[in-house]
Scaffold this active site. Structure first.
Site, PDB file in Angstrom:
ATOM      1  N   ASN A   8       0.834  -1.203   0.000  1.00 56.07           N
ATOM      2  CA  ASN A   8       0.000   0.000   0.000  1.00 56.07           C
ATOM      3  C   ASN A   8       0.868   1.252   0.000  1.00 56.07           C
ATOM      4  O   ASN A   8       1.950   1.293   0.594  1.00 56.07           O
ATOM      5  CB  ASN A   8      -1.008   0.006   1.159  1.00 56.07           C
ATOM      6  N   GLU A  49      -3.004  -4.795  -3.034  1.00 56.57           N
ATOM      7  CA  GLU A  49      -3.503  -5.686  -4.076  1.00 56.57           C
ATOM      8  C   GLU A  49      -3.493  -4.982  -5.430  1.00 56.57           C
ATOM      9  O   GLU A  49      -3.136  -5.573  -6.451  1.00 56.57           O
ATOM     10  CB  GLU A  49      -4.925  -6.161  -3.744  1.00 56.57           C
TER      11      GLU A  49
HETATM   12  N1  THU Z   1      -5.246  -1.626   2.520  1.00 59.56           N
HETATM   13  C1  THU Z   1      -4.702  -2.418   1.551  1.00 59.56           C
HETATM   14  O1  THU Z   1      -3.591  -2.172   1.063  1.00 59.56           O
HETATM   15  N2  THU Z   1      -5.425  -3.486   1.130  1.00 59.56           N
HETATM   16  C2  THU Z   1      -6.626  -3.862   1.650  1.00 59.56           C
HETATM   17  O2  THU Z   1      -7.257  -4.785   1.144  1.00 59.56           O
HETATM   18  C3  THU Z   1      -7.142  -3.180   2.827  1.00 59.56           C
HETATM   19  C4  THU Z   1      -6.541  -1.852   3.111  1.00 59.56           C
HETATM   20  C5  THU Z   1      -4.498  -0.452   2.963  1.00 59.56           C
HETATM   21  C6  THU Z   1      -5.105   0.872   2.562  1.00 59.56           C
HETATM   22  C7  THU Z   1      -4.526   1.788   3.612  1.00 59.56           C
HETATM   23  O3  THU Z   1      -3.252   2.242   3.165  1.00 59.56           O
HETATM   24  C8  THU Z   1      -4.339   0.915   4.823  1.00 59.56           C
HETATM   25  O4  THU Z   1      -4.413  -0.420   4.364  1.00 59.56           O
HETATM   26  C9  THU Z   1      -5.374   1.119   5.904  1.00 59.56           C
HETATM   27  O5  THU Z   1      -6.657   1.022   5.406  1.00 59.56           O
END
Ligand code: THU
Length: 130
Positions: free
Chosen positions: A42, A55
């Site tokens: 992320n 993802e």
């Molecule tokens: N996040 C992801 O990378 N994938 C997910 O499926 C759920 C949430 C990230 C987005 C944000 O940077 C952090 O997790 C908190 O929501």
């Protein structure tokens, strides 16, 4: 590559997450139809909605490398210094769906180190597609 090795790849790239706002690190690793592995983490932004999920990053890497189908995607997430069960968010489920088929598996481990393995239909029933 085993599920354990794919999850390890997700855990490794998770360390690269840029998440100063949530402090919630996520890593994702995909095996595509050719057996190639693609990873993403992320990447948050001061303008919050502009952040991107792990993802989505892994899917972009797959497409850029010529992959078209997700065979397995492993997700690892949690606050810094620990791992927690991390199931793909709603938006990511739709992202994964775009490159999935009936054989696609979405896998992660929970806080007790137990495997959870889902099909796309498990996570996104009655999904939207054109
Ligand atoms: N996040 C992801 O990378 N994938 C997910 O499926 C759920 C949430 C990230 C987005 C944000 O940077 C952090 O997790 C908190 O929501």
């Amino acid at each position: 590559m085993s599920d354990e090795e794919l999850l390890d790849a997700a855990r490794t790239v998770r360390e690269m997450a840029y998440c100063p706002y949530s402090d919630f690190r996520v890593g994702a690793a995909i095996i595509d139809e050719s057996g190639n592995v693609h990873v993403g983490c992320n990447v948050e932004n001061a303008a919050y909605p502009q952040g991107s999920c792990a993802e989505a990053g892994a899917i972009s890497a797959m497409v850029a490398a010529g992959g078209q189908r997700i065979v397995t995607i492993a997700v690892a997430g949690g606050g810094s210094g620990k791992t927690q069960a991390c199931t793909p968010c709603g938006g990511c489920r739709q992202h994964i769906h775009e490159f999935s088929d009936d054989e696609t598996r979405i896998i992660f481990k929970d806080d007790d180190n137990e495997w959870h393995r889902y099909s796309m239909d498990d996570l996104l029933p009655s999904s939207f597609h054109l």
